[in-house]
Scaffold this motif. Structure first.
Motif, mmCIF file in Angstrom:
data_model
loop_
_atom_site.group_PDB
_atom_site.id
_atom_site.type_symbol
_atom_site.label_atom_id
_atom_site.label_comp_id
_atom_site.label_asym_id
_atom_site.label_seq_id
_atom_site.Cartn_x
_atom_site.Cartn_y
_atom_site.Cartn_z
ATOM 1 N N MET A 112 -3.961 -0.724 1.353
ATOM 2 C CA MET A 112 -3.739 -0.933 -0.077
ATOM 3 C C MET A 112 -4.197 0.270 -0.891
ATOM 4 O O MET A 112 -3.668 0.540 -1.965
ATOM 5 C CB MET A 112 -4.426 -2.210 -0.550
ATOM 6 N N THR A 141 -1.323 2.567 -0.733
ATOM 7 C CA THR A 141 -0.311 2.089 -1.685
ATOM 8 C C THR A 141 -0.661 2.522 -3.100
ATOM 9 O O THR A 141 0.211 2.949 -3.868
ATOM 10 C CB THR A 141 -0.200 0.552 -1.617
ATOM 11 N N GLU A 142 -1.932 2.427 -3.452
ATOM 12 C CA GLU A 142 -2.355 2.870 -4.782
ATOM 13 C C GLU A 142 -2.137 4.372 -4.943
ATOM 14 O O GLU A 142 -1.766 4.844 -6.021
ATOM 15 C CB GLU A 142 -3.815 2.532 -5.032
ATOM 16 N N LEU A 158 -4.857 -5.087 -3.606
ATOM 17 C CA LEU A 158 -4.106 -4.054 -4.332
ATOM 18 C C LEU A 158 -4.245 -4.239 -5.832
ATOM 19 O O LEU A 158 -4.508 -3.282 -6.573
ATOM 20 C CB LEU A 158 -2.631 -4.094 -3.923
#
Length: 487
Positions: free
Chosen positions: A266, A269-270, A58
């Protein structure tokens, strides 16, 4: 706030649905030994658990891109939300997952090696040049942007801040990945998540006026949505930079079954981080204080400072800004590390002796320091084009892998064709490129895209007639290793 909340929910649902589908298309093998074990050197190949790998991934991929890019993209209006959601689920996360997993299946190979294997030797040399150019631009942008934020917060001179960041980058680039990056990233990750969550919750609690879904182009200068939006918002939707970062983690992943969480998850998530900052930029700057005015006065860094202090107050805002500062620093260090690894692989230089690591790293930092004297806006434009061109190459590599594996390849070929058209249009139209009219740029881009498709199909026919192995040989884990990794 309906569009904003629904967009966040769609990203989360996308991980559990489309992410699972992509994983089934690839077909992971729990018993197959990963490069972290088969090629362990305790420098770049080191087994690390899924949680650490996820946080490192991440922070590797989430530089200022998912903040500065969406802030600049917010000028186009809520149409930016559409690209973040669709791009992240169907292009960016697929790109990251397959790049990481194909690398695992090929001894932790970097993108230039994969391009050489799947697209031909000429592409290997082309991608080597592109990857190193991109990583130098990334490293430089991710020095100047946190330095500018720190310069606004402290009395320390900008030059000293830049030098201090370079010193940290040199240490992180040279030392084994588990000695610096693997140890401090969990703390940086906590600060990053606090920053994003604080801004997101702050908008909901205060009832910030986030505009609802509209496909109207709200850019004050009337800049065309296609192709500019798709290159302005790269990190947070689709980013070729990630293809240079995932092999770092493919060399430390303990088991293939962790791939969806590490690579696909991830990226989602970004995407959520990008949604939060795009929404914050749209909601806070309207009326007398427009977003375009703030950007003209102080760039994206000024927007970050204003949003953070407005939403969270002086103390919370300072912590949020520190979280934003962490993002580029924790991508810049791995950008240089990745550049070192790519050059070492290309020139076949053993990286166990630290002298040989210095031999590659020092010239990289010298060139990057020289680039810090360039205008940030100009650097960002070149970074955007090099970034998405790299993403296009990675998507074509993944498509070739799926085609030759006789697996459903539309999941990568559709975004590959779309982004090929977008990058060709951009370089034909933009002032940093050929400066052609938009209509002529579309024609040039269409022709360029058709040529790419034709060359790809020619390569498919050639490899289909030959004896070609998409995955490098690997042994299976012993039962005791499998038992340990399952815990």
């Amino acid at each position: 706030m309906i569009t904003f909340i629904v967009s966040i929910l769609l990203l989360i649902v996308g991980y559990f649905t489309y992410g699972k589908f992509v994983e089934r298309v690839f077909v992971t093998d729990r018993k197959r030994q990963t490069p972290a074990y088969s090629m362990r050197d305790n420098i770049d190949y080191v087994p690390m658990n899924t949680t650490r790998n996820s946080l490192i991934q991440l922070l590797n991929i989430a530089g200022v891109g998912p903040i500065f890019g969406p802030i600049l993209g917010a000028l186009y209006g809520p149409v930016a939300f559409v690209w973040i959601v669709i791009g992240c689920i169907f292009a960016g996360a697929v790109h990251d997952y397959l790049t990481g997993m194909i690398s695992i299946r090929n001894h932790g190979a970097h993108l230039p090696q994969l391009a050489g294997k799947f697209l031909g030797k000429v592409m290997k040399h082309v991608v080597n040049g592109f990857a190193i150019l991109l990583l130098l631009l990334v490293g430089t942008v991710f020095v100047t942007s946190p330095a500018a934020l720190l310069d606004n917060m402290t009395p320390i001179s900008l030059t000293l801040i830049i030098m201090a960041i370079f010193v940290y980058y040199l240490i992180a680039t040279l030392l084994p990945i588990d000695k610096v990056i693997g140890r401090i990233y969990p703390y940086f990750g906590a600060l990053l998540l606090f920053s994003a969550a604080g801004i997101g919750i702050g908008m909901i609690v205060t009832g910030a006026p986030i505009p609802e879904l509209s496909f109207q182009n709200m850019h004050p200068e009337g800049a065309p949505i296609f192709p500019l939006l798709f290159l302005t918002i790269s990190c947070g939707a689709l980013s070729g930079f990630h293809a240079t970062q995932t092999p770092i983690i493919s060399r430390t992943t303990e088991n293939e079954t962790s791939g969806r969480k590490i690579f696909y998850g991830m990226m989602i998530t970004e995407g959520i981080i990008a949604m939060i900052w795009a929404a914050a930029a749209m909601s806070l700057f309207h009326g007398d204080q427009s977003l375009s005015d703030v950007l003209a006065a102080g760039g994206p860094a000024a927007v970050v400072s204003e949003v953070s202090t407005t939403m969270l107050g002086a103390v919370g805002g300072t912590l949020a800004i520190l979280g934003v500062i962490v993002l580029p620093i924790t991508s810049g260090d791995t950008a240089f590390r990745s550049a070192r690894m790519i050059i070492a692989d290309y020139l076949k230089i053993d990286q166990r002796p630290i002298v040989k690591r210095l031999l590659i790293a020092v010239p990289l930092f010298v060139v990057s320091y020289a680039l810090t004297h360039m205008d940030f806006t100009l650097l960002w434009r070149y970074f955007s084009w090099a970034n998405q061109t790299t993403a296009v190459i990675a998507l074509w590599v993944a498509t070739m892998y799926l085609v030759l594996s006789r697996k459903p390849y539309l999941i990568t070929s559709i975004p590959a064709v779309f982004m090929t058209m977008a990058t060709f249009t951009y370089i034909a139209y933009a002032p940093i490129g050929f400066g052609l009219s938009l209509q002529v740029s579309y024609v040039v881009a269409a022709m360029g895209t058709l040529v790419c498709i034709a060359l790809f199909m020619k390569r498919v026919r050639r490899l289909s007639r030959a004896t070609f192995t998409v995955d490098e040989p690997a042994t299976n884990f012993s039962e005791d290793v499998l038992a340990t990794s399952s815990k």
